[in-house]
Motif scaffolding. Structure first.
Motif, PDB file in Angstrom:
ATOM      1  N   GLU A  99       0.831  -1.204   0.000  1.00 41.77           N
ATOM      2  CA  GLU A  99       0.000   0.000   0.000  1.00 41.77           C
ATOM      3  C   GLU A  99       0.870   1.260   0.000  1.00 41.77           C
ATOM      4  OE1 GLU A  99      -3.676   1.965   2.578  1.00 41.77           O
ATOM      5  OE2 GLU A  99      -2.730   0.082   3.208  1.00 41.77           O
ATOM      6  N   LYS A 100       1.954   1.229   0.753  1.00 39.65           N
ATOM      7  CA  LYS A 100       2.857   2.371   0.782  1.00 39.65           C
ATOM      8  C   LYS A 100       3.483   2.606  -0.581  1.00 39.65           C
ATOM      9  CE  LYS A 100       6.989   4.050   3.189  1.00 39.65           C
ATOM     10  NZ  LYS A 100       8.020   3.721   4.206  1.00 39.65           N
ATOM     11  N   GLU A 101       3.927   1.536  -1.233  1.00 40.54           N
ATOM     12  CA  GLU A 101       4.537   1.661  -2.550  1.00 40.54           C
ATOM     13  C   GLU A 101       3.536   2.180  -3.577  1.00 40.54           C
ATOM     14  OE1 GLU A 101       6.856  -1.229  -5.774  1.00 40.54           O
ATOM     15  OE2 GLU A 101       6.244  -1.984  -3.793  1.00 40.54           O
ATOM     16  N   ARG A 102       2.283   1.709  -3.507  1.00 39.99           N
ATOM     17  CA  ARG A 102       1.259   2.163  -4.438  1.00 39.99           C
ATOM     18  C   ARG A 102       0.950   3.652  -4.243  1.00 39.99           C
ATOM     19  NH1 ARG A 102      -1.845  -1.573  -3.541  1.00 39.99           N
ATOM     20  NH2 ARG A 102      -3.206  -0.662  -1.960  1.00 39.99           N
ATOM     21  N   ASN A 103       0.826   4.079  -2.993  1.00 36.92           N
ATOM     22  CA  ASN A 103       0.543   5.497  -2.718  1.00 36.92           C
ATOM     23  C   ASN A 103       1.703   6.399  -3.141  1.00 36.92           C
ATOM     24  OD1 ASN A 103      -1.919   4.805  -1.668  1.00 36.92           O
ATOM     25  ND2 ASN A 103      -1.184   4.683   0.443  1.00 36.92           N
ATOM     26  N   LEU A 104       2.956   5.938  -2.930  1.00 37.71           N
ATOM     27  CA  LEU A 104       4.106   6.721  -3.361  1.00 37.71           C
ATOM     28  C   LEU A 104       4.153   6.844  -4.886  1.00 37.71           C
ATOM     29  CD1 LEU A 104       6.893   5.435  -0.942  1.00 37.71           C
ATOM     30  CD2 LEU A 104       5.810   7.692  -0.940  1.00 37.71           C
ATOM     31  N   GLY A 105       3.758   5.769  -5.569  1.00 35.87           N
ATOM     32  CA  GLY A 105       3.719   5.838  -7.029  1.00 35.87           C
ATOM     33  C   GLY A 105       2.691   6.847  -7.523  1.00 35.87           C
ATOM     34  N   ILE A 106       1.523   6.870  -6.872  1.00 37.70           N
ATOM     35  CA  ILE A 106       0.498   7.853  -7.257  1.00 37.70           C
ATOM     36  C   ILE A 106       1.000   9.273  -7.001  1.00 37.70           C
ATOM     37  CG2 ILE A 106      -1.822   8.680  -6.734  1.00 37.70           C
ATOM     38  CD1 ILE A 106      -2.556   5.779  -6.044  1.00 37.70           C
ATOM     39  N   LEU A 107       1.644   9.491  -5.857  1.00 35.36           N
ATOM     40  CA  LEU A 107       2.165  10.819  -5.522  1.00 35.36           C
ATOM     41  C   LEU A 107       3.263  11.246  -6.494  1.00 35.36           C
ATOM     42  CD1 LEU A 107       2.099  13.175  -3.520  1.00 35.36           C
ATOM     43  CD2 LEU A 107       3.795  11.945  -2.143  1.00 35.36           C
ATOM     44  N   MET A 159       1.819  12.378  -9.759  1.00 36.01           N
ATOM     45  CA  MET A 159       1.161  13.679  -9.660  1.00 36.01           C
ATOM     46  C   MET A 159       2.177  14.816  -9.594  1.00 36.01           C
ATOM     47  SD  MET A 159      -1.864  12.655  -6.986  1.00 36.01           S
ATOM     48  CE  MET A 159      -2.393  14.348  -6.773  1.00 36.01           C
ATOM     49  N   THR A 160       3.290  14.622  -8.904  1.00 36.24           N
ATOM     50  CA  THR A 160       4.280  15.690  -8.725  1.00 36.24           C
ATOM     51  C   THR A 160       5.295  15.769  -9.856  1.00 36.24           C
ATOM     52  OG1 THR A 160       5.616  14.169  -7.389  1.00 36.24           O
ATOM     53  CG2 THR A 160       4.063  15.600  -6.213  1.00 36.24           C
ATOM     54  N   ASN A 161       5.519  14.691 -10.602  1.00 38.18           N
ATOM     55  CA  ASN A 161       6.499  14.680 -11.680  1.00 38.18           C
ATOM     56  C   ASN A 161       5.903  15.381 -12.902  1.00 38.18           C
ATOM     57  OD1 ASN A 161       8.689  14.236 -13.259  1.00 38.18           O
ATOM     58  ND2 ASN A 161       8.367  12.023 -13.481  1.00 38.18           N
ATOM     59  N   LYS A 162       6.450  16.556 -13.267  1.00 39.11           N
ATOM     60  CA  LYS A 162       5.915  17.342 -14.381  1.00 39.11           C
ATOM     61  C   LYS A 162       6.486  16.877 -15.720  1.00 39.11           C
ATOM     62  CE  LYS A 162       5.124  21.479 -11.610  1.00 39.11           C
ATOM     63  NZ  LYS A 162       5.412  22.928 -11.460  1.00 39.11           N
ATOM     64  N   GLN A 163       7.576  16.176 -15.696  1.00 38.28           N
ATOM     65  CA  GLN A 163       8.196  15.719 -16.940  1.00 38.28           C
ATOM     66  C   GLN A 163       7.400  14.557 -17.509  1.00 38.28           C
ATOM     67  OE1 GLN A 163      12.238  14.601 -16.522  1.00 38.28           O
ATOM     68  NE2 GLN A 163      12.625  14.378 -18.719  1.00 38.28           N
TER      69      GLN A 163
END
Length: 347
Positions: A271-279, A282-286
């Protein structure tokens, strides 16, 4: 001497309290509902005794005993009758309406036969006797049970056959088949009655019409739902119910798939890995670059340019450049490698 008299008087008082008189008098008569065996006491209660913890229990027990005695006296005054060598009292209908814990049960819907018998005025037959006299066997034969089957074997050891009957047909096997058909018919009617009480639509006997959803072949959806419903209508929810035919058993399961949820107490790393991937997305503009699609587009662009150059060269009347015999050809893999290198260089 005085002590003996005191002891006698105390014993007499205890006996009088223990065995009180059955004649009880009250300032206001009790409201009696003998149909419900209920007595309502509207007399004033002595609050001083109720507030006193030492006298409270004794006062309540005496009050309950007197009221119960009045109710019993009224019951003994009712008319009596003799039923099965036992004297019983005739209670009047109840006058006080008691509240119910649950709503009154709804009346059961009559079966088709009960409704038909009511319309035609058919009276229900009396209960069958367990034993009847059989003139052929010359003994008392039970009307139901395993002993009846044994008696029928002894009775039907010889079956007369008509002249027009099929000589190959075995009458004993025909009797067994007819019995199975009757049992199956009764079971089908019982399941139909269950479906009627549950307000489930069951198709009529005969040609099965296609369902409203557009199914043109096979069993209709109504029959599938009815088969799935009646199989689980028993007390054991279909656990001990025999299986249906294979074609109907496979198509009768109309229940949807159960949704699967992840455990709330499992490993939290996923769950932690999945949430970090979503974040991160969202934050990666490239923007992410798909190498395969980019390589394919580059190769297509180069091929189109090359074909355009050839078309222009032919229009001028001369041969296209690069058409010499010693022209070097490239395979598709080399093209892809070169295009990928150019795409990475542009990036």
């Amino acid at each position: 001497m005085a002590e003996v008299a005191a002891r006698v008087l105390a014993a007499a008082a205890e006996e009088e309290i223990k065995y009180a008189s059955i004649q009880v008098e009250k300032p206001i008569d009790l409201e009696l509902d003998l149909g419900n065996m209920l007595a309502l006491d509207n007399n004033q209660i002595d609050n001083t005794k109720l507030q006193n913890s030492e006298e409270r229990e004794e006062y309540l027990a005496e009050l309950a005993r007197d009221n119960t005695q009045i109710l019993i006296n009224a019951i003994w005054g009712l008319p009596t009758e003799k039923v099965d060598e036992v004297i019983v009292a005739k209670f009047p209908p109840p006058s006080f309406r008691l509240p119910r814990e649950k709503p009154a049960p709804k009346p059961k819907l009559p079966t088709k036969w009960e409704q038909y018998a009511k319309e035609k005025g058919i009276v229900k037959k009396k209960k069958k006797d367990p034993l009847v006299w059989d003139d052929i066997v010359q003994k008392w034969v039970p009307q139901f049970g395993y002993k009846k089957k044994l008696a029928e074997k002894e009775k039907n050891w010889c079956i007369p056959i008509k002249e027009t009957a099929d000589p190959v047909l075995n009458p004993h096997e025909k009797m067994v088949e007819d019995k199975k058909e009757r049992v199956a018919k009764n079971e089908l009617q019982r399941l139909r009655n269950l479906a009627r009480t549950k307000k489930v639509k069951v198709p009529t006997v005969g040609v099965i019409t296609p369902s409203a959803k557009g199914a043109s072949s096979g069993f209709s959806d109504d029959l599938k739902e009815a088969a799935d419903f009646v199989k689980s209508s028993t007390a054991s929810l279909g656990k001990f119910q025999p299986n249906l035919s294979k074609s109907l058993e496979q198509k009768a399961k109309l229940k949807g798939k159960k949704r699967k949820f992840e455990s709330n107490t499992g490993d939290m790393s996923q769950e932690k890995e999945r949430n970090l991937g979503i974040l991160e997305s969202m934050t990666n503009k490239q923007a992410k670059l798909d190498i395969n699609s980019a390589v394919g587009k580059q190769i297509h662009h180069e091929d189109s340019e090359r074909s355009e150059e050839r078309r222009k060269g032919k229009g001028r009347g001369g041969k296209a450049k690069g058409k010499s015999k010693g022209r070097k050809t490239f395979t598709q893999s080399k093209k892809q490698k070169k295009a990928a290198a150019r795409v990475k260089g542009k990036k």
